[in-house]
Write a protein that holds these residues in place. Sequence first.
Motif, PDB file in Angstrom:
ATOM      1  N   GLN A  39     -14.906 -20.427 -43.367  1.00  0.00           N
ATOM      2  CA  GLN A  39     -14.227 -19.143 -43.199  1.00  0.00           C
ATOM      3  C   GLN A  39     -15.162 -17.980 -43.513  1.00  0.00           C
ATOM      4  O   GLN A  39     -16.153 -18.129 -44.219  1.00  0.00           O
ATOM      5  N   GLN A  40     -14.811 -16.812 -42.974  1.00  0.00           N
ATOM      6  CA  GLN A  40     -15.542 -15.581 -43.268  1.00  0.00           C
ATOM      7  C   GLN A  40     -14.585 -14.600 -43.931  1.00  0.00           C
ATOM      8  O   GLN A  40     -13.435 -14.473 -43.520  1.00  0.00           O
ATOM      9  N   VAL A  41     -15.084 -13.917 -44.967  1.00  0.00           N
ATOM     10  CA  VAL A  41     -14.315 -12.889 -45.652  1.00  0.00           C
ATOM     11  C   VAL A  41     -15.079 -11.589 -45.562  1.00  0.00           C
ATOM     12  O   VAL A  41     -16.288 -11.542 -45.771  1.00  0.00           O
ATOM     13  N   SER A  42     -14.352 -10.531 -45.261  1.00  0.00           N
ATOM     14  CA  SER A  42     -14.922  -9.192 -45.181  1.00  0.00           C
ATOM     15  C   SER A  42     -14.456  -8.416 -46.415  1.00  0.00           C
ATOM     16  O   SER A  42     -13.261  -8.415 -46.733  1.00  0.00           O
ATOM     17  N   ILE A  43     -15.402  -7.781 -47.100  1.00  0.00           N
ATOM     18  CA  ILE A  43     -15.045  -6.983 -48.278  1.00  0.00           C
ATOM     19  C   ILE A  43     -14.644  -5.597 -47.794  1.00  0.00           C
ATOM     20  O   ILE A  43     -15.426  -4.901 -47.144  1.00  0.00           O
ATOM     21  N   LYS A  44     -13.415  -5.218 -48.122  1.00  0.00           N
ATOM     22  CA  LYS A  44     -12.814  -3.971 -47.636  1.00  0.00           C
ATOM     23  C   LYS A  44     -13.721  -2.770 -47.850  1.00  0.00           C
ATOM     24  O   LYS A  44     -14.251  -2.569 -48.948  1.00  0.00           O
ATOM     25  N   LYS A  49     -19.912  -9.022 -45.310  1.00  0.00           N
ATOM     26  CA  LYS A  49     -19.239 -10.226 -44.842  1.00  0.00           C
ATOM     27  C   LYS A  49     -19.852 -11.436 -45.527  1.00  0.00           C
ATOM     28  O   LYS A  49     -21.070 -11.536 -45.649  1.00  0.00           O
ATOM     29  N   ILE A  50     -18.975 -12.325 -45.965  1.00  0.00           N
ATOM     30  CA  ILE A  50     -19.399 -13.547 -46.643  1.00  0.00           C
ATOM     31  C   ILE A  50     -18.792 -14.727 -45.902  1.00  0.00           C
ATOM     32  O   ILE A  50     -17.585 -14.753 -45.660  1.00  0.00           O
ATOM     33  N   SER A  51     -19.633 -15.692 -45.558  1.00  0.00           N
ATOM     34  CA  SER A  51     -19.172 -16.924 -44.917  1.00  0.00           C
ATOM     35  C   SER A  51     -19.482 -18.105 -45.825  1.00  0.00           C
ATOM     36  O   SER A  51     -20.564 -18.174 -46.415  1.00  0.00           O
ATOM     37  N   PHE A  52     -18.544 -19.016 -45.931  1.00  0.00           N
ATOM     38  CA  PHE A  52     -18.723 -20.248 -46.709  1.00  0.00           C
ATOM     39  C   PHE A  52     -19.346 -21.265 -45.761  1.00  0.00           C
ATOM     40  O   PHE A  52     -18.665 -21.921 -44.992  1.00  0.00           O
ATOM     41  N   SER A  53     -20.674 -21.398 -45.821  1.00  0.00           N
ATOM     42  CA  SER A  53     -21.427 -22.209 -44.862  1.00  0.00           C
ATOM     43  C   SER A  53     -21.405 -23.700 -45.144  1.00  0.00           C
ATOM     44  O   SER A  53     -21.250 -24.505 -44.224  1.00  0.00           O
ATOM     45  N   SER A  54     -21.616 -24.069 -46.407  1.00  0.00           N
ATOM     46  CA  SER A  54     -21.653 -25.503 -46.699  1.00  0.00           C
ATOM     47  C   SER A  54     -21.520 -25.775 -48.187  1.00  0.00           C
ATOM     48  O   SER A  54     -21.636 -24.876 -49.017  1.00  0.00           O
ATOM     49  N   SER A  80     -23.923 -10.922 -44.990  1.00  0.00           N
ATOM     50  CA  SER A  80     -24.450  -9.893 -44.090  1.00  0.00           C
ATOM     51  C   SER A  80     -23.756  -8.573 -44.385  1.00  0.00           C
ATOM     52  O   SER A  80     -22.611  -8.535 -44.836  1.00  0.00           O
ATOM     53  N   LYS A  81     -24.478  -7.502 -44.142  1.00  0.00           N
ATOM     54  CA  LYS A  81     -23.922  -6.162 -44.319  1.00  0.00           C
ATOM     55  C   LYS A  81     -24.331  -5.327 -43.120  1.00  0.00           C
ATOM     56  O   LYS A  81     -25.513  -5.176 -42.836  1.00  0.00           O
ATOM     57  N   TRP A  82     -23.316  -4.794 -42.464  1.00  0.00           N
ATOM     58  CA  TRP A  82     -23.499  -4.032 -41.242  1.00  0.00           C
ATOM     59  C   TRP A  82     -24.401  -4.803 -40.301  1.00  0.00           C
ATOM     60  O   TRP A  82     -24.145  -5.952 -40.026  1.00  0.00           O
ATOM     61  N   ARG A  83     -25.448  -4.224 -39.858  1.00  0.00           N
ATOM     62  CA  ARG A  83     -26.326  -4.932 -38.913  1.00  0.00           C
ATOM     63  C   ARG A  83     -27.629  -5.373 -39.568  1.00  0.00           C
ATOM     64  O   ARG A  83     -28.620  -5.619 -38.894  1.00  0.00           O
ATOM     65  N   LYS A  84     -27.616  -5.452 -40.857  1.00  0.00           N
ATOM     66  CA  LYS A  84     -28.804  -5.884 -41.588  1.00  0.00           C
ATOM     67  C   LYS A  84     -28.977  -7.392 -41.435  1.00  0.00           C
ATOM     68  O   LYS A  84     -28.059  -8.119 -41.079  1.00  0.00           O
ATOM     69  N   ARG A  85     -30.152  -7.839 -41.747  1.00  0.00           N
ATOM     70  CA  ARG A  85     -30.501  -9.255 -41.669  1.00  0.00           C
ATOM     71  C   ARG A  85     -29.591 -10.076 -42.592  1.00  0.00           C
ATOM     72  O   ARG A  85     -29.312  -9.685 -43.720  1.00  0.00           O
TER      73      ARG A  85
END
Length: 136
Positions: A39-44, A49-54, A80-85
């Motif tokens: 899942q991916q969670v977005s911090i308001k 954005k945080i994804s639980f990868s493994s 990830s944050k905005w369009r940053k790496r």
Amino acid sequence: MITSAILSFLVFFAATTADPLSGTKEAALNEEFEIKFGQQVSIKKEGLKISFSSVAEDSRCPTGVDCIWAGNGKVVLKLSKWRKRTALMNLNTGVDPKQDDYREYDIKLVSLNPYPAKDVNIKKREYVATLVVSKK
């Protein structure tokens, strides 16, 4: 007119049949939240954005077993944050780091569930991590 009705139906269908593992939900700063495997969670209002990868490791001592060491659960998060790496972060339940920094945020792993039990295999999709994100 028919085309817009069909388009509306397709958008509705896609939204209601989305894979629950890829769904995005929102969470607030400084509050615990759960994130399911995949899942991916977005911090308001943060663009974070945080994804639980493994789950890279789950050597926690199962209930019903006597162990010398309590063990460790290690999760891999994709940030990830905005369009940053994007960046990968490993957080642990039993050893350091249990929390780490990403840009101007502190991210802490509070727990990893389900907890292992004797003779029970946990499927990846069953894992849920509890996190807290705060600003530095």
